[in-house]
Design a protein around this motif. Structure first.
Motif, PDB file in Angstrom:
ATOM      1  N   VAL A 128     -15.041  34.175 -16.650  1.00  0.00           N
ATOM      2  CA  VAL A 128     -15.637  32.877 -16.343  1.00  0.00           C
ATOM      3  C   VAL A 128     -16.049  32.841 -14.870  1.00  0.00           C
ATOM      4  N   GLU A 129     -17.285  32.401 -14.609  1.00  0.00           N
ATOM      5  CA  GLU A 129     -17.764  32.304 -13.235  1.00  0.00           C
ATOM      6  C   GLU A 129     -18.329  30.919 -12.976  1.00  0.00           C
ATOM      7  N   LYS A 130     -18.436  30.588 -11.693  1.00  0.00           N
ATOM      8  CA  LYS A 130     -19.090  29.355 -11.283  1.00  0.00           C
ATOM      9  C   LYS A 130     -20.527  29.701 -10.905  1.00  0.00           C
ATOM     10  N   ILE A 131     -21.470  28.999 -11.529  1.00  0.00           N
ATOM     11  CA  ILE A 131     -22.879  29.367 -11.386  1.00  0.00           C
ATOM     12  C   ILE A 131     -23.707  28.124 -11.091  1.00  0.00           C
ATOM     13  N   ALA A 132     -24.556  28.209 -10.079  1.00  0.00           N
ATOM     14  CA  ALA A 132     -25.520  27.154  -9.790  1.00  0.00           C
ATOM     15  C   ALA A 132     -26.864  27.576 -10.356  1.00  0.00           C
ATOM     16  N   VAL A 133     -27.474  26.712 -11.165  1.00  0.00           N
ATOM     17  CA  VAL A 133     -28.803  26.953 -11.709  1.00  0.00           C
ATOM     18  C   VAL A 133     -29.763  26.000 -11.015  1.00  0.00           C
ATOM     19  N   LEU A 134     -30.725  26.565 -10.305  1.00  0.00           N
ATOM     20  CA  LEU A 134     -31.673  25.753  -9.540  1.00  0.00           C
ATOM     21  C   LEU A 134     -32.973  25.630 -10.325  1.00  0.00           C
ATOM     22  N   GLY A 135     -33.244  24.428 -10.810  1.00  0.00           N
ATOM     23  CA  GLY A 135     -34.429  24.191 -11.623  1.00  0.00           C
ATOM     24  C   GLY A 135     -34.027  23.742 -13.013  1.00  0.00           C
ATOM     25  N   ASP A 162     -20.183  31.569  -7.614  1.00  0.00           N
ATOM     26  CA  ASP A 162     -20.240  33.029  -7.552  1.00  0.00           C
ATOM     27  C   ASP A 162     -21.666  33.547  -7.645  1.00  0.00           C
ATOM     28  N   ASP A 163     -22.514  32.797  -8.381  1.00  0.00           N
ATOM     29  CA  ASP A 163     -23.882  33.235  -8.659  1.00  0.00           C
ATOM     30  C   ASP A 163     -24.833  32.054  -8.501  1.00  0.00           C
ATOM     31  N   ILE A 164     -26.058  32.341  -8.060  1.00  0.00           N
ATOM     32  CA  ILE A 164     -27.118  31.332  -8.008  1.00  0.00           C
ATOM     33  C   ILE A 164     -28.292  31.855  -8.816  1.00  0.00           C
ATOM     34  N   LEU A 165     -28.701  31.065  -9.814  1.00  0.00           N
ATOM     35  CA  LEU A 165     -29.826  31.419 -10.679  1.00  0.00           C
ATOM     36  C   LEU A 165     -31.020  30.543 -10.317  1.00  0.00           C
ATOM     37  N   PHE A 166     -32.082  31.157  -9.827  1.00  0.00           N
ATOM     38  CA  PHE A 166     -33.319  30.458  -9.497  1.00  0.00           C
ATOM     39  C   PHE A 166     -34.204  30.400 -10.739  1.00  0.00           C
ATOM     40  N   VAL A 167     -34.568  29.179 -11.164  1.00  0.00           N
ATOM     41  CA  VAL A 167     -35.543  29.031 -12.243  1.00  0.00           C
ATOM     42  C   VAL A 167     -36.516  27.926 -11.836  1.00  0.00           C
ATOM     43  N   VAL A 168     -37.005  28.040 -10.616  1.00  0.00           N
ATOM     44  CA  VAL A 168     -38.010  27.111 -10.099  1.00  0.00           C
ATOM     45  C   VAL A 168     -39.377  27.776 -10.198  1.00  0.00           C
ATOM     46  N   PRO A 169     -40.469  27.013 -10.165  1.00  0.00           N
ATOM     47  CA  PRO A 169     -41.794  27.632 -10.215  1.00  0.00           C
ATOM     48  C   PRO A 169     -41.981  28.680  -9.114  1.00  0.00           C
ATOM     49  N   ALA A 170     -42.734  29.713  -9.423  1.00  0.00           N
ATOM     50  CA  ALA A 170     -42.914  30.824  -8.486  1.00  0.00           C
ATOM     51  C   ALA A 170     -43.416  30.362  -7.126  1.00  0.00           C
ATOM     52  N   GLN A 171     -44.311  29.370  -7.115  1.00  0.00           N
ATOM     53  CA  GLN A 171     -44.935  28.969  -5.858  1.00  0.00           C
ATOM     54  C   GLN A 171     -44.014  28.141  -4.958  1.00  0.00           C
ATOM     55  N   VAL A 172     -42.843  27.741  -5.447  1.00  0.00           N
ATOM     56  CA  VAL A 172     -41.876  27.044  -4.584  1.00  0.00           C
ATOM     57  C   VAL A 172     -40.593  27.849  -4.424  1.00  0.00           C
ATOM     58  N   THR A 173     -40.576  29.083  -4.917  1.00  0.00           N
ATOM     59  CA  THR A 173     -39.375  29.908  -4.797  1.00  0.00           C
ATOM     60  C   THR A 173     -39.038  30.190  -3.340  1.00  0.00           C
ATOM     61  N   ARG A 174     -40.039  30.495  -2.518  1.00  0.00           N
ATOM     62  CA  ARG A 174     -39.761  30.811  -1.111  1.00  0.00           C
ATOM     63  C   ARG A 174     -39.160  29.607  -0.393  1.00  0.00           C
ATOM     64  N   HIS A 223     -32.818  35.517 -10.819  1.00  0.00           N
ATOM     65  CA  HIS A 223     -33.936  34.605 -11.032  1.00  0.00           C
ATOM     66  C   HIS A 223     -34.520  34.791 -12.425  1.00  0.00           C
ATOM     67  N   GLY A 224     -35.064  33.699 -12.948  1.00  0.00           N
ATOM     68  CA  GLY A 224     -35.722  33.721 -14.247  1.00  0.00           C
ATOM     69  C   GLY A 224     -37.138  33.208 -14.155  1.00  0.00           C
ATOM     70  N   SER A 225     -37.711  33.261 -12.946  1.00  0.00           N
ATOM     71  CA  SER A 225     -39.079  32.767 -12.729  1.00  0.00           C
ATOM     72  C   SER A 225     -40.085  33.846 -13.112  1.00  0.00           C
ATOM     73  N   LYS A 226     -41.230  33.420 -13.679  1.00  0.00           N
ATOM     74  CA  LYS A 226     -42.226  34.371 -14.155  1.00  0.00           C
ATOM     75  C   LYS A 226     -43.555  34.107 -13.449  1.00  0.00           C
ATOM     76  N   GLY A 227     -43.707  34.701 -12.275  1.00  0.00           N
ATOM     77  CA  GLY A 227     -44.931  34.499 -11.521  1.00  0.00           C
ATOM     78  C   GLY A 227     -44.989  35.415 -10.308  1.00  0.00           C
ATOM     79  N   ILE A 228     -46.118  35.380  -9.638  1.00  0.00           N
ATOM     80  CA  ILE A 228     -46.335  36.123  -8.392  1.00  0.00           C
ATOM     81  C   ILE A 228     -46.744  35.111  -7.336  1.00  0.00           C
ATOM     82  N   GLU A 229     -46.223  35.244  -6.151  1.00  0.00           N
ATOM     83  CA  GLU A 229     -46.537  34.299  -5.085  1.00  0.00           C
ATOM     84  C   GLU A 229     -48.000  34.443  -4.655  1.00  0.00           C
TER      85      GLU A 229
END
Length: 338
Positions: free
Chosen positions: A2-9, A74-86, A107-113
């Motif tokens: 079991v881990e503590k995970i922040a999902v952003l998005g 323990d983990d941070i999962l980014f699932v925000v739009p590609a253009q706001v990831t930075r 990250h689970g984002s599907k895009g290119i900056e």
């Protein structure tokens, strides 16, 4: 484990990945900048704008305070739009510095900056200092959020330069309906994930114009050939594009009405303008920005990508869809495997 995970998005995919993690017994904090969405998730346990008629587990807690969402995870999962990831990664880095934390980044984002044409793992590595980052991984594959909500059998890939890091992500997500494979080709997985959205727009447009299965199969097959050509020019393994994050993701995204990229293309084929489509969709259409990035990259690297070029020109009103199809079908004959 079991881990503590922040999902952003907290869009459709972010909230559904958070749901999988909760169902696997993890402590999950789901962050959104929208206070009303956070209140809905915490009080009604729904997210109606993104996933209709679905109830999230009460154990999933939403936050509009990013610092509190990240504190102690323990983990941070980014699932925000590609253009706001930075922009989001910069905020995360400052929070990690303030809290003196070191975490695994996924990250689970599907895009290119746009403008930089960077993949998401490159953006994240540039903005999150090494002293706060244990690893960077991506999770991707043929996985519509609406189907995952129904526990449809789903197979995805997680990739990292270090296979042990990919195996860590695999252990967080894998269960009896959500199967996760590992890969060390993060370049190929990210490029496949991003560029399939371009093909989905084209597939939707063909359907909107009344074309059938032959045209759809042609577009998907030759579109994947273009993705592979560009990806291998960056050092990706060509076999990655025959797998879940390549061929698999193209199939789902280019054939499903749940795909917002497919729906955008379909509406283009029906004669709606891009401005109207973007306004009415209410969600980010990643393929639009990715088409521009892929088009520019193909020119820079001298890679032949006629389908991508055609879709880019349609999106930018340089040619009509009918003209694009005519030009593609009247190109000089060539060998299939060139």
């Amino acid at each position: 484990m079991v881990e503590k995970i922040a999902v952003l998005g907290a869009g459709s995919w972010g909230s559904m990945l958070a749901n999988v993690l909760v169902e696997n017994g993890n402590e999950v904090r789901l962050w959104s900048y929208k206070k009303s969405q956070v209140e809905e998730l915490n009080n009604q346990h729904t997210n109606e704008k993104y996933i209709k008629n679905f109830t999230y587990p009460k154990e999933l807690v939403a936050y509009d305070d990013m610092k509190e969402a990240i504190r102690g995870v323990d983990d941070i999962l980014f699932v925000v739009p590609a253009q706001v990831t930075r922009e989001t990664a910069k905020k995360v880095n400052n929070i990690l510095k303030e809290l003196d934390m070191k975490v695994n980044i996924i990250h689970g984002s599907k895009g290119i900056e746009q403008k930089t044409y960077k993949r998401m793992s490159e953006v994240l590595s540039e903005e999150i200092d090494d002293q706060y980052c244990k690893s960077i991984s991506v999770i991707s594959g043929p996985s519509q959020a609406e189907s995952v909500a129904k526990h449809d059998i789903t197979l995805v890939t997680t990739a990292s330069e270090n296979i042990k890091d990919a195996e860590h992500v695999q252990s967080l997500f894998i269960n009896d309906y959500f199967r996760v494979y590992t890969n060390d080709d993060i370049i190929g997985v990210e490029i496949g994930a991003a560029l399939k959205n371009i093909i989905a727009i084209g597939a939707g447009a063909l359907y909107g114009l009344g074309y059938g299965d032959n045209a759809k199969a042609a577009l998907m097959t030759r579109g994947l050939a273009e993705i592979s050509r560009l990806g291998t020019s960056f050092g990706a393994n060509p076999l990655t594009f025959t797998g879940l994050s390549g061929f698999g993701d193209v199939i789902v995204t280019a054939t499903s009405s749940d795909s917002r990229n497919w729906r955008a293309g379909y509406q283009l084929g029906k004669g709606e303008t891009l401005d109207e489509i973007v306004e009415n969709m209410g969600m980010v259409i990643e393929g639009i920005a990715t088409a521009e990035a892929a088009y520019e990259l193909s020119k820079q690297r001298g890679i032949d990508m006629p389908i991508t070029t055609a879709i880019y020109k349609v999106l930018h009103k340089e040619i009509t869809i009918d003209d694009a199809i005519y030009q593609l079908m009247h190109r000089k004959g060539r060998a299939e495997l060139d």
